[in-house]
Design a protein around this motif. Structure first.
Motif, PDB file in Angstrom:
ATOM      1  N   SER A  82      -0.904   1.731  -5.877  1.00 40.57           N
ATOM      2  CA  SER A  82      -1.791   0.782  -5.184  1.00 40.57           C
ATOM      3  C   SER A  82      -1.172   0.266  -3.890  1.00 40.57           C
ATOM      4  O   SER A  82      -1.849   0.097  -2.884  1.00 40.57           O
ATOM      5  N   VAL A  83       0.174   0.104  -3.933  1.00 40.76           N
ATOM      6  CA  VAL A  83       0.868  -0.332  -2.709  1.00 40.76           C
ATOM      7  C   VAL A  83       0.742   0.735  -1.628  1.00 40.76           C
ATOM      8  O   VAL A  83       0.421   0.442  -0.474  1.00 40.76           O
ATOM      9  N   SER A 134       6.898  -6.534  -1.571  1.00 36.94           N
ATOM     10  CA  SER A 134       5.461  -6.836  -1.539  1.00 36.94           C
ATOM     11  C   SER A 134       5.211  -8.347  -1.446  1.00 36.94           C
ATOM     12  O   SER A 134       4.080  -8.783  -1.391  1.00 36.94           O
ATOM     13  N   GLY A 135       6.327  -9.107  -1.496  1.00 36.30           N
ATOM     14  CA  GLY A 135       6.209 -10.541  -1.275  1.00 36.30           C
ATOM     15  C   GLY A 135       6.178 -11.353  -2.540  1.00 36.30           C
ATOM     16  O   GLY A 135       6.227 -12.574  -2.517  1.00 36.30           O
ATOM     17  N   GLN A 152       2.488   0.986 -15.759  1.00 38.51           N
ATOM     18  CA  GLN A 152       2.052  -0.121 -14.887  1.00 38.51           C
ATOM     19  C   GLN A 152       2.789  -0.084 -13.553  1.00 38.51           C
ATOM     20  O   GLN A 152       2.215  -0.315 -12.492  1.00 38.51           O
ATOM     21  N   MET A 153       4.071   0.244 -13.649  1.00 42.63           N
ATOM     22  CA  MET A 153       4.889   0.314 -12.442  1.00 42.63           C
ATOM     23  C   MET A 153       4.364   1.397 -11.495  1.00 42.63           C
ATOM     24  O   MET A 153       4.260   1.201 -10.283  1.00 42.63           O
ATOM     25  N   LYS A 154       4.031   2.541 -12.082  1.00 43.85           N
ATOM     26  CA  LYS A 154       3.515   3.646 -11.272  1.00 43.85           C
ATOM     27  C   LYS A 154       2.194   3.264 -10.612  1.00 43.85           C
ATOM     28  O   LYS A 154       1.951   3.545  -9.422  1.00 43.85           O
ATOM     29  N   GLU A 155       1.345   2.596 -11.383  1.00 38.34           N
ATOM     30  CA  GLU A 155       0.041   2.153 -10.857  1.00 38.34           C
ATOM     31  C   GLU A 155       0.234   1.181  -9.688  1.00 38.34           C
ATOM     32  O   GLU A 155      -0.433   1.284  -8.659  1.00 38.34           O
ATOM     33  N   ILE A 163      -1.837   2.753   3.416  1.00 34.71           N
ATOM     34  CA  ILE A 163      -2.663   3.752   4.132  1.00 34.71           C
ATOM     35  C   ILE A 163      -3.920   3.077   4.704  1.00 34.71           C
ATOM     36  O   ILE A 163      -4.269   3.257   5.878  1.00 34.71           O
ATOM     37  N   LYS A 164      -4.549   2.293   3.849  1.00 34.62           N
ATOM     38  CA  LYS A 164      -5.784   1.612   4.277  1.00 34.62           C
ATOM     39  C   LYS A 164      -5.501   0.654   5.437  1.00 34.62           C
ATOM     40  O   LYS A 164      -6.290   0.526   6.374  1.00 34.62           O
ATOM     41  N   TYR A 165      -4.342   0.005   5.341  1.00 36.16           N
ATOM     42  CA  TYR A 165      -3.949  -0.933   6.392  1.00 36.16           C
ATOM     43  C   TYR A 165      -3.766  -0.201   7.718  1.00 36.16           C
ATOM     44  O   TYR A 165      -4.220  -0.654   8.765  1.00 36.16           O
ATOM     45  N   LYS A 166      -3.149   0.975   7.675  1.00 34.45           N
ATOM     46  CA  LYS A 166      -2.931   1.758   8.901  1.00 34.45           C
ATOM     47  C   LYS A 166      -4.262   2.220   9.483  1.00 34.45           C
ATOM     48  O   LYS A 166      -4.480   2.196  10.714  1.00 34.45           O
TER      49      LYS A 166
END
Lengths: 183, 181
Positions: A144-145, A122-123, A137-140, A150-153
Motif C-alpha cells: 500500500s505504501v 511513513s510517519g 499484514q506487513m507485506k500488505e 506511485i499515485k502520489y507521483k
C-alpha cells in the motif's frame, strides 16, 4: 620336617642339598651396590624436589600467597558481577522480543529491518512495548505504501502538467489552512 | 639371626644400620633366590632388588617380628617375576654324563660339599618340570625347612594348596631320583 621320606635316595639327595647352602661370596659388593642405588634414587628425588622448588617455590612466600588469594577472590567477584549483568541484559532483551502471531519468523533479518524502516518513515510511531503484526499484514502495508507513492507521483505529474489545477489546489490549501505542501 | 632392635632402628630411617641389615639379610635371601633361579647373577640381582624394596617399605611393615616372613615373600615374588620372564628360554637338560657326575658327587654322602654351580645343576635337574609355585613350595619346605603355615604366608596360597603342591613336587622329584641316581 613334616614329610615322611619318599625313599632313601631321595632323602640323601635332600640332605646333601640342604647342607650345601648357596654361598654368597660378594656380600660387600651387594651391600655397596644396594647403597649406591638407594643413594642415587635419593639424589634423583632431591634433584626433582629442587627443580620443583625452583619452579613453584615462590608460592610459599607469605605475601605472594596472600596476594594470589586476594586476586583470585577479586577475579571470582568480577566474574559473578559480569555474569549478573549479562543475565539482566538477556532478560531485558528477551522481554523486547517481537512476536508475530506467535509464529516463527522465517523472513531474513535485513528484510524485516527494511520493512520496519519504511514503517517508521511513513510517519507513524511504534507502540511503546511490543508490535503484534503478521508477515502478511506487513507485506500488505508495504504494498500500500508503494502504491501510494506511485499515485502520489502520478498526481504530482498531473498537477505540474496543468497550471490551472495547480493554482486551484494551492488556493484550496490556503483556504483550508491545512498542512503546507511543498510542490 | 636378625636382631629386632636392628630392624626397629632401620625402620626409624637409620641408614648406617641398614648396611648392617643388608649384610645380615643378604645370605638367606640369596639362598632362596639361588635355589629358585639356579643362576648366581640373577639371584644376586634379586637380592639387590629385595634390599632396595626393604629400604623403601620397611616403615610400612606392622612390626619387626614379621620381618623374616616379609623378606621371604619379597624374594619369592621377585623370583616368580624372573621365572616368568625366562619362561620361553629352554631349561637346562642333563645328558647321561651329567647325571653320572652328579651321582658320583652325591655318593660322597652328606659330607659332600657342593659348589654353587653343582647345587644349581642338581636343583635345576630335579625341579625343571615343576611350576614356579611347586618349585617355591618345595624349596621353602624341604630345603629351607619351613612349616606349611609359614609357606602359606610367604607364597600367599592356602595351606591345603601348599600340601598339594608339595606332594606333587616330592613325587616328581623322587621319581627322577629313582630313575637317574
Amino acid at each position: 620336617m613334616t614329610m615322611k621320606p619318599e625313599s632313601e635316595k631321595y632323602n640323601k639327595v635332600l640332605n646333601i642339598l640342604r647342607n650345601s647352602k648357596p654361598l654368597l661370596n660378594s656380600t660387600e659388593d651387594i651391600e655397596r651396590e644396594v647403597i649406591n642405588k638407594i643413594a642415587r634414587a635419593h639424589q634423583n628425588r632431591l634433584y626433582l624436589s629442587k627443580v620443583i622448588d625452583f619452579l613453584f617455590g615462590w608460592v610459599y612466600i607469605g605475601w605472594v600467597r596472600r596476594s594470589l588469594i586476594t586476586a583470585s577472590i577479586i577475579l571470582v567477584l568480577v566474574f559473578v558481577y559480569q555474569q549478573s549483568i549479562i543475565l539482566k541484559r538477556i532478560d531485558f532483551l528477551s522481554r523486547q522480543t517481537v512476536i508475530i502471531d506467535r509464529e516463527n519468523v522465517s523472513t531474513p533479518a535485513d528484510e524485516i529491518e527494511k520493512m520496519l524502516l519504511i514503517y517508521k518513515n511513513s510517519g507513524r510511531r511504534f507502540p511503546s512495548k511490543t508490535i503484534t503484526i503478521s508477515e502478511k499484514q506487513m507485506k500488505e502495508l508495504l504494498e500500500s505504501v508503494n502504491e501510494l507513492q506511485i499515485k502520489y507521483k502520478d498526481l504530482e505529474n498531473l498537477i505540474e502538467g496543468d497550471p490551472e489545477l495547480k493554482k486551484l489546489i494551492e488556493k484550496k490549501l490556503i483556504e483550508s489552512n491545512r498542512t503546507r505542501i511543498n510542490l | 639371626m636378625i636382631e629386632i632392635k636392628l630392624i626397629e632402628e632401620c625402620r626409624g630411617g637409620n641408614f648406617n644400620n641398614f648396611r648392617k641389615l643388608v649384610e645380615v639379610t643378604s645370605p638367606f635371601a640369596y639362598s632362596v633366590a639361588f635355589r629358585m633361579l639356579v643362576d648366581e647373577d640373577q639371584a644376586k640381582d634379586v637380592v639387590q632388588e629385595t634390599m632396595i624394596t626393604i629400604w623403601q617399605k620397611l616403615k610400612k611393615i606392622k612390626s619387626a617380628e614379621v620381618y623374616k616372613t616379609w623378606i621371604y615373600r619379597i624374594v619369592v615374588n621377585k623370583c616368580y617375576d624372573q621365572l616368568r620372564k625366562r619362561k620361553r628360554n629352554p631349561e637346562f637338560v642333563a645328558d647321561e654324563l651329567t647325571w653320572e657326575l652328579i651321582s658320583n658327587r652325591l655318593s660322597e654322602g652328606p659330607s659332600a660339599d657342593l659348589e654353587n654351580k653343582e647345587t644349581a645343576q642338581i636343583i635345576s635337574l630335579l625341579t625343571n618340570k615343576l611350576s614356579p609355585k611347586q618349585k617355591a613350595v618345595f624349596i621353602l619346605s624341604d630345603l629351607e625347612e619351613m612349616s606349611n603355615d609359614e609357606i602359606s604366608e610367604i607364597t600367599g596360597i592356602s595351606k591345603s594348596a601348599v600340601k598339594a603342591n608339595l606332594h606333587y613336587a616330592r613325587k616328581n622329584i623322587s621319581e627322577k631320583v629313582e630313575k637317574y641316581l
